[in-house]
Design a protein around this motif. Sequence first.
Motif, PDB file in Angstrom:
ATOM      1  N   ALA A  61     -93.288 -38.990 -32.777  1.00  0.00           N
ATOM      2  CA  ALA A  61     -92.494 -39.233 -33.980  1.00  0.00           C
ATOM      3  C   ALA A  61     -91.089 -38.664 -33.880  1.00  0.00           C
ATOM      4  CB  ALA A  61     -93.197 -38.633 -35.192  1.00  0.00           C
ATOM      5  N   GLY A  62     -90.907 -37.656 -33.064  1.00  0.00           N
ATOM      6  CA  GLY A  62     -89.578 -37.064 -32.945  1.00  0.00           C
ATOM      7  C   GLY A  62     -89.140 -36.335 -34.194  1.00  0.00           C
ATOM      8  N   ALA A  63     -90.071 -35.711 -34.897  1.00  0.00           N
ATOM      9  CA  ALA A  63     -89.720 -35.096 -36.174  1.00  0.00           C
ATOM     10  C   ALA A  63     -89.327 -33.631 -36.028  1.00  0.00           C
ATOM     11  CB  ALA A  63     -90.876 -35.222 -37.156  1.00  0.00           C
ATOM     12  N   CYS A  64     -89.975 -32.896 -35.126  1.00  0.00           N
ATOM     13  CA  CYS A  64     -89.732 -31.448 -35.104  1.00  0.00           C
ATOM     14  C   CYS A  64     -88.481 -31.092 -34.309  1.00  0.00           C
ATOM     15  CB  CYS A  64     -90.952 -30.689 -34.576  1.00  0.00           C
ATOM     16  SG  CYS A  64     -91.147 -30.738 -32.787  1.00  0.00           S
ATOM     17  N   ARG A  65     -88.070 -31.946 -33.407  1.00  0.00           N
ATOM     18  CA  ARG A  65     -86.836 -31.795 -32.619  1.00  0.00           C
ATOM     19  C   ARG A  65     -86.866 -30.599 -31.683  1.00  0.00           C
ATOM     20  NH1 ARG A  65     -85.576 -36.545 -33.224  1.00  0.00           N
ATOM     21  NH2 ARG A  65     -83.474 -36.235 -32.485  1.00  0.00           N
ATOM     22  N   THR A 110     -76.216 -31.886 -32.773  1.00  0.00           N
ATOM     23  CA  THR A 110     -76.917 -32.255 -31.544  1.00  0.00           C
ATOM     24  C   THR A 110     -78.381 -32.576 -31.788  1.00  0.00           C
ATOM     25  OG1 THR A 110     -77.285 -29.917 -31.126  1.00  0.00           O
ATOM     26  CG2 THR A 110     -75.478 -30.938 -29.944  1.00  0.00           C
ATOM     27  N   ASN A 111     -78.989 -31.942 -32.766  1.00  0.00           N
ATOM     28  CA  ASN A 111     -80.445 -31.999 -32.832  1.00  0.00           C
ATOM     29  C   ASN A 111     -81.011 -32.970 -33.854  1.00  0.00           C
ATOM     30  OD1 ASN A 111     -80.250 -29.932 -31.007  1.00  0.00           O
ATOM     31  ND2 ASN A 111     -80.588 -28.322 -32.517  1.00  0.00           N
ATOM     32  N   ALA A 114     -80.069 -25.555 -28.121  1.00  0.00           N
ATOM     33  CA  ALA A 114     -80.553 -26.516 -29.111  1.00  0.00           C
ATOM     34  C   ALA A 114     -81.900 -26.076 -29.663  1.00  0.00           C
ATOM     35  CB  ALA A 114     -80.659 -27.895 -28.479  1.00  0.00           C
ATOM     36  N   LEU A 124     -89.767 -38.912 -27.130  1.00  0.00           N
ATOM     37  CA  LEU A 124     -89.447 -40.306 -27.429  1.00  0.00           C
ATOM     38  C   LEU A 124     -88.567 -40.951 -26.380  1.00  0.00           C
ATOM     39  CD1 LEU A 124     -88.767 -40.170 -31.253  1.00  0.00           C
ATOM     40  CD2 LEU A 124     -90.466 -41.571 -30.125  1.00  0.00           C
ATOM     41  N   TYR A 125     -88.079 -40.168 -25.433  1.00  0.00           N
ATOM     42  CA  TYR A 125     -87.150 -40.760 -24.475  1.00  0.00           C
ATOM     43  C   TYR A 125     -87.942 -41.406 -23.342  1.00  0.00           C
ATOM     44  CZ  TYR A 125     -82.664 -41.574 -22.356  1.00  0.00           C
ATOM     45  OH  TYR A 125     -81.558 -42.202 -21.873  1.00  0.00           O
ATOM     46  N   MET A 132     -86.300 -30.998 -27.300  1.00  0.00           N
ATOM     47  CA  MET A 132     -85.036 -31.485 -26.765  1.00  0.00           C
ATOM     48  C   MET A 132     -84.902 -31.149 -25.277  1.00  0.00           C
ATOM     49  SD  MET A 132     -83.425 -32.798 -29.303  1.00  0.00           S
ATOM     50  CE  MET A 132     -81.742 -32.683 -29.700  1.00  0.00           C
ATOM     51  N   LEU A 185     -82.136 -36.289 -35.973  1.00  0.00           N
ATOM     52  CA  LEU A 185     -82.754 -37.530 -35.502  1.00  0.00           C
ATOM     53  C   LEU A 185     -81.803 -38.719 -35.609  1.00  0.00           C
ATOM     54  CD1 LEU A 185     -85.350 -39.180 -34.763  1.00  0.00           C
ATOM     55  CD2 LEU A 185     -85.834 -39.274 -37.183  1.00  0.00           C
ATOM     56  N   VAL A 226     -82.928 -25.174 -33.559  1.00  0.00           N
ATOM     57  CA  VAL A 226     -84.049 -25.752 -34.299  1.00  0.00           C
ATOM     58  C   VAL A 226     -84.967 -24.640 -34.808  1.00  0.00           C
ATOM     59  CG1 VAL A 226     -86.108 -27.191 -34.096  1.00  0.00           C
ATOM     60  CG2 VAL A 226     -83.963 -27.929 -33.043  1.00  0.00           C
ATOM     61  N   ARG A 267     -82.884 -31.732 -42.675  1.00  0.00           N
ATOM     62  CA  ARG A 267     -83.449 -31.266 -43.940  1.00  0.00           C
ATOM     63  C   ARG A 267     -83.207 -29.772 -44.148  1.00  0.00           C
ATOM     64  NH1 ARG A 267     -88.457 -31.975 -42.561  1.00  0.00           N
ATOM     65  NH2 ARG A 267     -88.897 -29.799 -42.182  1.00  0.00           N
ATOM     66  N   LEU A 286     -78.410 -34.638 -25.100  1.00  0.00           N
ATOM     67  CA  LEU A 286     -79.635 -33.993 -25.545  1.00  0.00           C
ATOM     68  C   LEU A 286     -80.482 -35.036 -26.268  1.00  0.00           C
ATOM     69  CD1 LEU A 286     -78.377 -30.575 -26.941  1.00  0.00           C
ATOM     70  CD2 LEU A 286     -79.755 -30.969 -24.903  1.00  0.00           C
ATOM     71  N   VAL A 287     -81.713 -35.166 -25.833  1.00  0.00           N
ATOM     72  CA  VAL A 287     -82.603 -36.142 -26.462  1.00  0.00           C
ATOM     73  C   VAL A 287     -83.955 -35.482 -26.684  1.00  0.00           C
ATOM     74  CG1 VAL A 287     -81.469 -38.098 -25.345  1.00  0.00           C
ATOM     75  CG2 VAL A 287     -83.446 -37.024 -24.250  1.00  0.00           C
ATOM     76  N   THR A 288     -84.752 -36.084 -27.546  1.00  0.00           N
ATOM     77  CA  THR A 288     -86.115 -35.577 -27.728  1.00  0.00           C
ATOM     78  C   THR A 288     -86.982 -36.169 -26.624  1.00  0.00           C
ATOM     79  OG1 THR A 288     -86.315 -37.315 -29.358  1.00  0.00           O
ATOM     80  CG2 THR A 288     -86.146 -35.084 -30.174  1.00  0.00           C
ATOM     81  N   TYR A 291     -83.485 -44.619 -28.983  1.00  0.00           N
ATOM     82  CA  TYR A 291     -83.417 -44.667 -27.528  1.00  0.00           C
ATOM     83  C   TYR A 291     -83.676 -46.092 -27.053  1.00  0.00           C
ATOM     84  CZ  TYR A 291     -83.651 -39.652 -28.174  1.00  0.00           C
ATOM     85  OH  TYR A 291     -83.414 -38.374 -28.578  1.00  0.00           O
ATOM     86  N   LYS A 344     -87.146 -36.333 -42.730  1.00  0.00           N
ATOM     87  CA  LYS A 344     -88.097 -36.475 -41.628  1.00  0.00           C
ATOM     88  C   LYS A 344     -87.894 -35.400 -40.559  1.00  0.00           C
ATOM     89  CE  LYS A 344     -89.557 -39.827 -38.129  1.00  0.00           C
ATOM     90  NZ  LYS A 344     -89.420 -41.209 -37.643  1.00  0.00           N
ATOM     91  N   CYS A 345     -86.650 -35.124 -40.218  1.00  0.00           N
ATOM     92  CA  CYS A 345     -86.447 -34.151 -39.143  1.00  0.00           C
ATOM     93  C   CYS A 345     -85.905 -32.841 -39.693  1.00  0.00           C
ATOM     94  CB  CYS A 345     -85.544 -34.711 -38.051  1.00  0.00           C
ATOM     95  SG  CYS A 345     -83.789 -34.662 -38.416  1.00  0.00           S
ATOM     96  N   GLY A 346     -86.281 -31.772 -39.016  1.00  0.00           N
ATOM     97  CA  GLY A 346     -85.959 -30.436 -39.493  1.00  0.00           C
ATOM     98  C   GLY A 346     -84.479 -30.096 -39.525  1.00  0.00           C
ATOM     99  N   LEU A 365     -93.363 -29.821 -42.164  1.00  0.00           N
ATOM    100  CA  LEU A 365     -93.214 -31.275 -42.278  1.00  0.00           C
ATOM    101  C   LEU A 365     -93.165 -31.953 -40.916  1.00  0.00           C
ATOM    102  CD1 LEU A 365     -90.754 -31.577 -45.288  1.00  0.00           C
ATOM    103  CD2 LEU A 365     -93.135 -32.277 -45.235  1.00  0.00           C
TER     104      LEU A 365
END
Lengths: 800, 669
Positions: free
Chosen positions: B45-49, A692-693, B90, B71-72, B52, A695, B94, A657, B66-68, A500, A652-654, B133
């Motif tokens: 960290a934007g890891a789990c997403r 879309t989701n 979304a 972190l935006y 959104m 990282l 997830v 992975r 669509l952004v997290t 971003y 790192k992102c679900g 994770l």
Amino acid sequence: MCPDLAKVEAILGRYPRDESSLVMVLQDIQEEFRYLPGEALQRVATILDIPRARVFSVSTFYRVFSREPQGRVLVQVCKGTTCHVRGGEQIEREICRELGAAVGSTTPDGQFTIRTVNCVGACAMAPVVVAGDRYHGEVRASRVHRILRDAARAREAADAGTPARRVPDVPNLSSPGDLFAFHARATAVAAETARVRVCGGPGCLAAGSRAVRDAIEDAAAAENLPLRTDFGGGPHRPGERLLELTGCQGLCQQGPLVHLAPEDLLYTRVRPRDASEILRGLAAGRAVERLLGETCGRAGHPFYAGQLPLALSTCGAVDPDSLEEYVASGGFLALAGALARGSPAGVLAAVEASGLRGRGGAGFPTGRKWRSALHAAADSGHAPYVLCNGDEGDPGAFMDRAIMEGSPFQVLEGMLLGAYAVGAREGWLYVRAEYPLAVQRLEHAVATCRQAGLLGERILGGPLSLDLRISRGGGAFVCGESTALMRSIEGKAGEPRAKYTRSVERGLYDRPTVLNNVETWALIPGIVRHGPQWLSSHGTARSKGTKAFSLSGQVRRTGLVEVPMGTTLRELIFGVGGGMRDGRRFKAVQTGGPSGGCLPESMLDRPIDFEELVAAGSMMGSGGMIVMDERTCMVDVARYFVDFLLEESCGKCGPCRLGLSQLSYLLGRVTRGEARAADFGRIEEIGAGMMTNSLCGLGKSAPNPVLSTLRYFRKEYEEHLQGRCPAGVCRALIRYEISADCPGCLRCIEACPNGAITGEVKVQHVIDPAKCDKCGICQAICDKYDAVRIVSGEGPWTTA
Amino acid sequence: MDDRVTLVIDGREIRAAAGTFVLGAARSAGIEIPTLCDHPALEPAGACRLCMVEVSHPDWKEWRGLVTSCLYPVVEGLEVATGNERVLAARRQVLTLLAARCPNAPLIQDLAARHGVETAGLAVDPAADNCILCGLCTRVCEAHATAAIATINRGVSRTIGTFADAPPEDCVGCGACVLVCPTGHLADERGASGYRIWECTFETAACVVERTRCLGCGSCEEACPFAVARVVLHADGRRVAVIPPEHCRGCGACVGACPSGAIDQEHFGRAAILSRLNTARRSVFACGRADLTRRSLPAGMGIVGLPCTGRVSGMQLLAAVTRGGEGALVLGRQQETCRLNGAEDPVCSRVERVQAALRAVGLSPARIRFAVPGAGREGAIAAVREFASALDALGPHPVRDAAPEGLFEDEGLDSELAVLGWLSGRETLRPDGSAWLARHGLPGLAPDGDLLFAGILPYLSMLADPLFAPISLPEVLRDAVAVLRALGSERVGVHVGGCGIVAPHHVSTFPAARRVIALCFGEADGLAAVGVRAVAIDRLLLERAGVWPRPARATRVACDGSEEAERLIAELGHEPVDVGLDPLPVGFRISPVRRREAERRLAAAEAGGARTLLVPDPASLARWAMVTRRGTWRSSRIRPVMAHQLFLLDPRDWGRSRPLVAQLVGGER
């Protein structure tokens, strides 16, 4: 076992004592000990002042590192797309069987370690195996035994290693005028130089071109013919020839290539034993007819006719290690001209006007990126960094490897011009670990440039100062992603971050950063020297210039090509590439690597252009282009890419992975004939979610190969529901049968590792399906009679 | 420049600080966005997403992406949708993958069920663990502890692990990883052997009460973050703190808070810690999470490792700047991410108290500091370096002579007072209580005015004011000033001098005062010993007793039956009740036996109809205040007072304003 910590200390002594050295230090330790001993890791953590767990984390992130001692010979089986399409999996199984060890493990005697590597960049010669430091191209299962035996012997013979090439004496160039004078001298020498150019590109090396070059040198000495190996160094004797190992000359499939200039004779498939005949022919002024390929020389050759080498303008024409020869071909004139008469704004304006878009895949306008960096630098007060992305991770792509190995100076000049335009003072070249020769050539080029005053403080006496360093990757595809690459240069695990805030504003060490890929940098000198129209006069409305592709797969002429944008896929594959191999039918072409897609025949008349390929469901990518015929199963290709990414996802992102592992599960069901129609909906759903989701770009584009094959080859997917793999690839759905063509030679019976084949001399042999594990050795052995067939499904449907 | 921006979230205009993220802006406006990898103590960290949202950037109006949200960055004019169909789709995507990955995690399954997610047709391992994770554990360990855990491998084989998959040597057992784990995948264990995590055992440094020293004041009860320490009232009237070892977590917060040094900690014995302070010129009090042990510290810096910095006592801080030490830094460490949660705020105020005391005796308060360093390894080391340079800037320690060794053998209020007393005897230090006086609204010295010598009282107040609640020691001084004004002193000012001692060089700081007035006979004698003619306020009261109006209603006042006390009470219009001699010892270490005797004396007073106990001096007042502390079940209805307060005595005035003072002061005018 206690490792020699003194060696670890010595390695640590070569690098700055901070985190940025971590990956380099670990690489050197791996090289020294052939694994990473725990004690060494602890020492590294202490000296570099990094938490031990983080050192361990980094050491497990990159694939080049191992925690167990490796065998004396490393056998690397290429898992690139082309190798996969051309039967790499069978070779892998055969090697494992031969050595009695699994991939990733070491034989009990400590002799061999088997590893898979995600593309070594010699795709034109697929399938490829690297045993020790030797490349073997077009490997067949029946040759595996010999390759391994030779590798074991070679290891004993040559443990000394090859000495790095000495940095030659080059003049110190302290002004643009010096360079112009140097250019004039070098051009004069070049004009009177006749050459024997042995191709040292990835494909030809795999085919044994180094031995050819050595044989020519030996033959010249034996027959007392005047031959020199250094371009520079004094006047030439009359009749003397220059022997050089150049970068890739393109036509890899017919290598090793030897090109004679100025006669323009192109010898193909040259063996070392042909050396003296070639030299005698030269002396006598006649060609060796049997070595000539489709045409006499490059002129008029259908492979070269449709091409326009801009990025590849010096690749394959010069000795990659010779600064003088690069300058003779016009090298560094752009830089000297810009410093003498131009300005940073002028360079930037030229790049902007040329319409150049990044050749790494996404096609971001290069000029705009540089201008953003200038703004970010002004806002933050920090000079930007210039970075070169040489992490050519896409399996089936080797253009960047060819450029880095074939014209390293051109890449450096591009970066110098970029640094001049944006005001950078420091830069890095990030080169993937699988390209040791590229690293060596670039290191040599950087050292030479330093000596010549083309790198360092006040370059050519002007206002430009730039220091370039080379950062080796660690075997992680994701590090081709810009933010992951920057993390890797910082010595961390290559995990991307959300963009971003663009990396041009906050990139390496959170400073403004200009990252371009190798091909992009290689185009800069030409644009600056000849003006924007040099590039913009070619191509389409939105995609200017040319694009280099590595054409491989089931096409007649595989190799490195560069064509104007707007060329259609058909022109490229059937014109330059010469159409399908062995008269087979075209089925699909894969572009863009794991981020791209597979396009069917109906898309062949699309012009090559960033937007067109995206609209078709694929993408430009870095330029891998793999042609597939009817023996390639599209479900298997989709599964191949998913499994490839499953290993390469950083995790790192679900969505990436977990999505990839679900896709792998679902595609695995399809290839085993266990899937139901509803699974296709699930596949599309998961794919859409990942797009879309996820990282980073890797995850966002990861479903492309699956979704594009499902879009264009749905019928083939559906046939798998019926238990049939039309291409005869999915092992659970096929069986091997011996046809009436069998002469009863017993060879397959001897070769079958499972004793599944029975029969007598001159009587058609029979495969017992209960014992057969579908390894395919019998089919590989029976190349003479072609009597072993693959059958899939109920009917008497065969494919071979 | 305005550093706030306005954005629109779900149709509502929201102001948010520039540089923050959409998630925070939404949450501050009460708009909930589900997250799994967000934590207030960590960088996003934007890891789990899961977080959104759909945004529309003002610069690219036609683009909706669509952004997290974590972190935006917020941007002026940004439009955000947190719950439209695209966002929910979304989120469902997830959650589908997470639900298939963790069929046994209630949090995930609940979220999935709420979003109508089902996993039919996907690979689901019924025996799967609950790790998603999210990276919270490794991030919290890197940011606020020792980075003992990290992500291992990559892609599908990525896990959370330790160096070489062995029990981590650098783990300090703070349990932060377990605290932040959203799915309960990471588990720890607290048992008889101690705390277990990552296959490491950390013995609990249990806090042990030495019963003969405990006065049952309840400081430990207030300090204990886990409500483990309690004061128990025995049938025979003894009140003693009890810390059940099986429940104690070993943070040591109660040890740091105990005013009588009655609690000590296993493995971190007070003697050992105090002796460590002898070796370092500059001390850093830190818990293992600061991760300083393997770092090279600035010269002279020594680490005093503690299970939790809540253990730091006033005495330790004083010892660190007295015993040849130049300064002490106390490093906090984001208490909300530590299993020994919550002991940081008390130690922060303890540092402030000791700073005030140091300022009063003439040492720079900058010699001790409490700091919460920035995240990561570098944060702690940067805080240490900064403190080191701050100490360099202060120059050499003004006290050069060695303190007597006996001074540092114990902790508690007595020891602290002793150290301050010794310090205030150093000729190179000039006591300066002006800051304290100003803070409590007490008048400073005026030339030619009367000087009220405050003695030990300000120090008692600085070090341990809450211990005497509801009695406020500054209030006692304010009363004295009021009474003196009523007695005719117009320009009375308070002098804060040495702590418990009057050294000749203090006297030289006295201005040419009209009169020197002491708070009690004892202090007048002390001043006399250094040649200052001082008069006790009691004496002034006696002299003028008959002149002033007597209180409207006489009350009974308990006292020790001495002639002086009874006379004072009577002269001021009250009725003395003899409850016998004061059983409390000098100092503040009150044993349960003495305490019980004190309770009996209070009972006798109550039986005699008294609500007030006359005490002879400020230290005695503080001791009795401790014994009669109000606000808990331990409180007594008897209130200790000094003689000048009798002057103002009216039972109805307890805890309220003092109309009588106003009346008296006003009356004289």
